[in-house]
Design a protein around this motif. Structure first.
Motif, PDB file in Angstrom:
ATOM      1  N   PHE A 182      16.222  74.514  94.300  1.00  0.00           N
ATOM      2  CA  PHE A 182      15.825  74.936  95.631  1.00  0.00           C
ATOM      3  C   PHE A 182      16.873  75.880  96.225  1.00  0.00           C
ATOM      4  N   MET A 183      18.142  75.546  95.999  1.00  0.00           N
ATOM      5  CA  MET A 183      19.206  76.391  96.554  1.00  0.00           C
ATOM      6  C   MET A 183      19.204  77.769  95.890  1.00  0.00           C
ATOM      7  N   ILE A 184      18.994  77.789  94.582  1.00  0.00           N
ATOM      8  CA  ILE A 184      18.929  79.077  93.883  1.00  0.00           C
ATOM      9  C   ILE A 184      17.766  79.885  94.441  1.00  0.00           C
ATOM     10  N   LEU A 185      16.637  79.219  94.621  1.00  0.00           N
ATOM     11  CA  LEU A 185      15.447  79.897  95.143  1.00  0.00           C
ATOM     12  C   LEU A 185      15.728  80.465  96.536  1.00  0.00           C
ATOM     13  N   ILE A 186      16.432  79.684  97.339  1.00  0.00           N
ATOM     14  CA  ILE A 186      16.733  80.134  98.698  1.00  0.00           C
ATOM     15  C   ILE A 186      17.612  81.387  98.666  1.00  0.00           C
ATOM     16  N   VAL A 187      18.580  81.402  97.755  1.00  0.00           N
ATOM     17  CA  VAL A 187      19.446  82.584  97.632  1.00  0.00           C
ATOM     18  C   VAL A 187      18.589  83.812  97.304  1.00  0.00           C
ATOM     19  N   PHE A 188      17.700  83.663  96.355  1.00  0.00           N
ATOM     20  CA  PHE A 188      16.836  84.793  95.995  1.00  0.00           C
ATOM     21  C   PHE A 188      15.939  85.186  97.168  1.00  0.00           C
ATOM     22  N   ALA A 189      15.407  84.188  97.869  1.00  0.00           N
ATOM     23  CA  ALA A 189      14.494  84.466  98.977  1.00  0.00           C
ATOM     24  C   ALA A 189      15.213  85.209 100.097  1.00  0.00           C
ATOM     25  N   ILE A 190      16.444  84.787 100.360  1.00  0.00           N
ATOM     26  CA  ILE A 190      17.205  85.467 101.415  1.00  0.00           C
ATOM     27  C   ILE A 190      17.427  86.920 101.025  1.00  0.00           C
ATOM     28  N   PHE A 191      17.812  87.114  99.778  1.00  0.00           N
ATOM     29  CA  PHE A 191      18.026  88.478  99.296  1.00  0.00           C
ATOM     30  C   PHE A 191      16.743  89.306  99.442  1.00  0.00           C
ATOM     31  N   TRP A 192      15.648  88.716  99.054  1.00  0.00           N
ATOM     32  CA  TRP A 192      14.364  89.426  99.128  1.00  0.00           C
ATOM     33  C   TRP A 192      14.006  89.780 100.568  1.00  0.00           C
ATOM     34  N   HIS A 193      14.178  88.796 101.452  1.00  0.00           N
ATOM     35  CA  HIS A 193      13.806  89.017 102.839  1.00  0.00           C
ATOM     36  C   HIS A 193      14.620  90.136 103.461  1.00  0.00           C
ATOM     37  N   PHE A 194      15.894  90.184 103.134  1.00  0.00           N
ATOM     38  CA  PHE A 194      16.729  91.221 103.746  1.00  0.00           C
ATOM     39  C   PHE A 194      16.534  92.571 103.070  1.00  0.00           C
ATOM     40  N   SER A 195      16.375  92.541 101.743  1.00  0.00           N
ATOM     41  CA  SER A 195      16.260  93.831 101.063  1.00  0.00           C
ATOM     42  C   SER A 195      14.919  94.493 101.363  1.00  0.00           C
ATOM     43  N   THR A 196      13.894  93.708 101.644  1.00  0.00           N
ATOM     44  CA  THR A 196      12.589  94.302 101.926  1.00  0.00           C
ATOM     45  C   THR A 196      12.345  94.454 103.418  1.00  0.00           C
ATOM     46  N   GLY A 197      13.203  93.871 104.225  1.00  0.00           N
ATOM     47  CA  GLY A 197      12.991  93.911 105.664  1.00  0.00           C
ATOM     48  C   GLY A 197      11.936  92.927 106.140  1.00  0.00           C
ATOM     49  N   GLU A 198      11.454  92.097 105.206  1.00  0.00           N
ATOM     50  CA  GLU A 198      10.405  91.130 105.552  1.00  0.00           C
ATOM     51  C   GLU A 198      10.874  90.080 106.553  1.00  0.00           C
ATOM     52  N   TRP A 199      12.205  89.979 106.684  1.00  0.00           N
ATOM     53  CA  TRP A 199      12.724  88.966 107.622  1.00  0.00           C
ATOM     54  C   TRP A 199      12.191  89.199 109.031  1.00  0.00           C
ATOM     55  N   ARG A 200      11.822  90.481 109.330  1.00  0.00           N
ATOM     56  CA  ARG A 200      11.346  90.798 110.685  1.00  0.00           C
ATOM     57  C   ARG A 200      10.057  90.039 111.010  1.00  0.00           C
ATOM     58  N   GLN A 201       9.334  89.643 109.968  1.00  0.00           N
ATOM     59  CA  GLN A 201       8.102  88.879 110.179  1.00  0.00           C
ATOM     60  C   GLN A 201       8.357  87.598 110.958  1.00  0.00           C
ATOM     61  N   TYR A 202       9.590  87.093 110.833  1.00  0.00           N
ATOM     62  CA  TYR A 202       9.862  85.744 111.359  1.00  0.00           C
ATOM     63  C   TYR A 202      10.561  85.768 112.705  1.00  0.00           C
ATOM     64  N   VAL A 203      10.773  86.989 113.252  1.00  0.00           N
ATOM     65  CA  VAL A 203      11.408  87.039 114.575  1.00  0.00           C
ATOM     66  C   VAL A 203      10.414  86.475 115.582  1.00  0.00           C
ATOM     67  N   PRO A 204      10.803  85.389 116.233  1.00  0.00           N
ATOM     68  CA  PRO A 204       9.830  84.734 117.100  1.00  0.00           C
ATOM     69  C   PRO A 204       9.504  85.585 118.330  1.00  0.00           C
ATOM     70  N   THR A 205       8.299  85.425 118.782  1.00  0.00           N
ATOM     71  CA  THR A 205       7.878  86.115 120.001  1.00  0.00           C
ATOM     72  C   THR A 205       7.065  85.140 120.833  1.00  0.00           C
ATOM     73  N   PHE A 206       7.185  85.280 122.140  1.00  0.00           N
ATOM     74  CA  PHE A 206       6.403  84.388 122.991  1.00  0.00           C
ATOM     75  C   PHE A 206       5.133  85.082 123.490  1.00  0.00           C
ATOM     76  N   LYS A 207       5.013  86.356 123.107  1.00  0.00           N
ATOM     77  CA  LYS A 207       3.802  87.106 123.452  1.00  0.00           C
ATOM     78  C   LYS A 207       2.625  86.465 122.720  1.00  0.00           C
ATOM     79  N   ASN A 208       1.566  86.283 123.429  1.00  0.00           N
ATOM     80  CA  ASN A 208       0.348  85.762 122.803  1.00  0.00           C
ATOM     81  C   ASN A 208       0.424  84.307 122.382  1.00  0.00           C
ATOM     82  N   ILE A 209       1.559  83.672 122.648  1.00  0.00           N
ATOM     83  CA  ILE A 209       1.680  82.300 122.140  1.00  0.00           C
ATOM     84  C   ILE A 209       0.658  81.401 122.827  1.00  0.00           C
ATOM     85  N   LYS A 210       0.390  81.707 124.087  1.00  0.00           N
ATOM     86  CA  LYS A 210      -0.539  80.890 124.846  1.00  0.00           C
ATOM     87  C   LYS A 210      -1.974  81.072 124.321  1.00  0.00           C
TER      88      LYS A 210
END
Lengths: 522, 228
Positions: free
Chosen positions: B57-85
């Protein structure tokens, strides 16, 4: 793009594979192999005692044999006469009490209680000849009994109730010419029969250990390693390493498994981590008293019942005494799971004359110290021997009764069956006050279990401790143990959260199905 | 509005997701056995497999973090309160009236605001809690072994309790997650998307967010080739 992703996947898979190779596999430990090699070599004999002229002469008394020994071994008597095997006591530091001389000579236990006044009987297991209550025996080095430890003919024996004198009719020449390094038989004749019968005291040292099977003790296995007592209990100048905390109190001169096996002998690092807090014996001695039962409970208060004026005995189906007029009721157990306690290597003892302040709890005669937070302490297996033994309720001290004598009318309980006179005479011999009243008090002794080590396949399994039900360590509550312990709050709240979530989605889903049908109808 | 099959979950993302799913299931299963909730594999095997899975799991997390940052996909997870309601309203009311999803799913914004918040919480709180308590669980005795008593942790109690809390939260997440994947366009559309990568999205979304999925894919390819 796809290639890169595939490459990544491949790298991850290779990573997992490499990692799986790093996981330790069961292997024959090299250290164990070395140990096995070491003990396979039998030490050659340097001296043949049968060639010595002095051992061929006629011996009229055992003391003459000792003189003959000492004529060559002329520094040995000094060593012996400073040893606790001889003196039946040694200097011990007990917290709160300072330095005391403690040993069989003066200790009070909860088996036959004490040796004082009973020397003629007890000293059958003294390494000397002719101990009596005057204890003059200690002054003369020719009273040292070399043969009981060094005889290799297995014919030497001590007489009953003669203060340690040998049995009659022994061939001293043959015995003296046979002497050598003690074997299990030499140590066992006393240490297997402590407390007045086989396996009464220890539970893990008894006559099956003369020639034990592999199942009984992996080290002493007569067909296997065949270790002798002195292979582990190494000896320098007749001071033997290792001791038992029934009589000892200091963390000194101890014998342990680590001296051969090292501190982290396992392949698995999780098991090695256990060794910070768990003694080897805890897992590797799953049960004791494997062959013959050991005494777990001794009730002196029922002693003295007579049948037609005569003492009698009752036995159980295994042949163990469950009642003796001279000693009271017993409970014996075989294949016993040990109790477990924290132990840091120090103990305090009830010493003769100590006033008992708390009579609501059982009096612990040898309190072993330790707790989870004590960095020195480890969990060890113990046999707890419980007794009801005579006690002076006015002076609030344990009674040392006179038990043994050859004649009636001297006050000995085993002849006269009268607690008051036995206590009066016994306490006088011991130099202690006696009020004239005898009552009985519950006492406990803790006997660390160190022998009857099982093969590793039979050692205690994880789940036997790491479980919520009947954990072997259920009584040790001062630490958190996975599998046994949990936070009631977190577990209850968590269960509720999971259950509510589950029902929440069930309700939501049901509503969706219901409403979608309604919409379709419309 | 036109509908179009859009490649929304990349291969690594899907691999990561399913690997993570398997590992979390396995870790929960072995973990609760170690916790004493039931017994199945046997204690020592449960511990051994739990530890192996934890390392995976830890190895997978390392790869996932690398992937998220290298692809910019991490932006998908920036929380927003718009539309939450409105998203909440949808799950509480709209869904029963067959109302449309309030948030449009696009390649650049795959997650609705509730998902963003939940996944953000998982990534920033629950997984790190599980991971740190798990690592401490494994290594809390090591300072003593090397004679550094001063930083030795004397009790496992709080480590274990926090590890349990993280595990319970993950179980609750999984139950909810498993249910909510059925709330897509059809019952199985979300599941199929995570398996194949493709999901039928409204074109409007794909266009709105400018770079078409194809163009975007190329861009990522370029970026990754630069990195490698």
């Amino acid at each position: 793009m796809k290639k890169i992703v595939l490459g990544l996947v491949l790298i991850v898979l290779i990573g997992f594979y490499v990692f799986s190779l790093l996981i330790p596999k069961e292997k024959e430990e090299s250290k164990l192999t070395l140990l096995k090699e070491k003990y396979e070599k039998k030490t050659p004999i340097n001296v043949d005692h049968s060639k010595f002229e002095i051992l061929k002469k006629k011996f009229n008394s055992p003391q003459e044999v000792t003189e003959a020994c000492e004529s060559c071994h002329n520094m040995t008597a000094h060593q012996i006469m400073n040893s606790n095997h001889w003196n039946w006591e040694r200097a011990e530091y007990i917290k709160g009490k300072g330095i005391v001389y403690l040993g069989k000579a003066n200790a009070i236990n909860n088996f036959c209680i004490g040796t004082k006044g009973n020397e003629l009987s007890c000293a059958k297991c003294h390494i000397g000849y002719g101990m009596d209550s005057t204890r003059k025996v200690f002054a003369d080095s020719t009273n040292i009994d070399c043969l009981v430890c060094h005889d290799k003919t297995e014919t030497y024996a001590k007489a009953q109730e003669k203060g340690g004198a040998p049995a009659s009719g022994l061939d001293y020449n043959k015995i003296a010419q046979s002497v050598g390094k003690p074997k299990r038989t030499n140590c066992g004749v006393c240490h297997f029969y402590g407390g007045g019968g086989n396996n009464v005291k220890h539970g893990d040292l008894e006559m099956s250990m003369f020639e034990p099977a592999r199942d009984v003790d992996i080290h002493m296995d007569a067909e296997g390693a065949d270790l002798q007592c002195v292979d582990c209990h190494t000896t320098k100048q007749h001071v033997i390493s290792g001791k038992l905390y029934s009589l000892s109190s200091m963390n000194l001169n101890r014998n342990n498994c680590e001296q051969c096996h090292g501190e982290t002998p396992h392949q698995s690092s999780i098991l090695n981590e256990h060794t910070y807090k768990v003694a080897c014996q805890t897992c590797h001695i799953p049960i004791y008293a494997k062959v013959n039962a050991t005494k777990m409970y001794w009730d002196w208060s029922t002693a003295g019942k007579l049948n037609n004026g005569q003492p009698y005995e009752l036995d159980d189906s295994m042949g163990n005494h469950i009642y003796l007029s001279i000693k009271g009721n017993f409970v014996w157990k075989k294949n016993v799971k040990p109790d477990y306690i924290w132990f840091d290597g120090t103990a305090s003892h009830y010493l003769e004359g100590d006033v008992i302040n708390d009579t609501t709890h059982p009096l612990v005669l040898n309190q072993l110290h330790g707790s989870y937070n004590d960095p020195e302490a480890k969990i060890i297996p113990v046999k707890i021997h419980i007794a009801k033994q005579p006690y002076d309720p006015i002076n609030r001290i344990l009674i040392q009764p006179k038990l043994y004598s050859t004649e009636k009318g001297e006050g000995a309980f085993w002849k006269d069956f009268n607690w008051v006179t036995a206590s009066e005479v016994g306490m006088k011999d011991a130099g202690l006050p006696f009020s004239g009243k005898v009552s009985f008090i519950k006492t406990e002794m803790y006997w660390p279990v160190n022998h009857m080590v099982s093969a590793k396949e039979k050692s205690v399994q994880c789940i036997e401790c790491h479980t919520r039900n009947n954990s072997r360590l259920a009584k040790l509550k001062d630490f958190y143990m996975p599998g046994r312990d949990y936070s009631t709050f977190v577990d209850t709240a968590g269960t509720w959260l999971i259950v509510l979530t589950f029902f929440g989605i069930l309700a939501h889903g049901a509503l969706r199905i219901f409403s979608s049908k309604k919409i379709k109808k419309v | 509005m036109n509908k179009k099959q859009v490649y929304i979950y990349k291969a690594f993302e899907r691999f990561w997701h399913w690997m993570q799913a398997i590992l979390i299931f396995f870790l929960a299963f072995t973990g609760f056995e170690i916790h004493g909730s039931f017994s199945f594999l046997g204690y020592s095997d449960a511990v051994r497999y739990h530890n192996i899975a934890a390392y995976m799991f830890m190895i997978l997390i390392v790869f996932a973090i690398f992937w998220h940052f290298s692809t910019g996909e991490w932006r998908q997870y920036v929380p927003t309160f718009k539309n939450i309601k409105s998203q909440l309203n949808y799950y509480i009311f709209g869904i029963f009236r067959n109302a449309p999803h309030p948030t449009k799913k696009t390649v650049l914004s795959k997650l609705n605001p509730l998902q963003k918040l939940t996944y953000f919480g998982l990534k920033i709180l629950v997984i790190p809690l599980s991971l740190t308590s798990g690592l401490l669980y494994m290594f809390y005795r090591y300072p003593t072994r090397y004679g550094v008593d001063s930083i030795n942790i004397s009790t496992l109690k709080y480590i274990a309790i926090f590890h349990t809390i993280a595990a319970i939260l993950l179980v609750v997440f999984i139950i909810t997650h498993l249910y909510l994947i059925t709330t897509g366009k059809t019952i199985t559309s979300n599941l199929r998307a995570m398996l194949t990568g493709y999901e039928e999205l409204e074109e409007y979304g794909a266009e709105e967010n400018k770079p078409s999925d194809l163009a975007r894919g190329d861009m990522i390819d370029k970026k990754e080739s630069l990195i490698s």
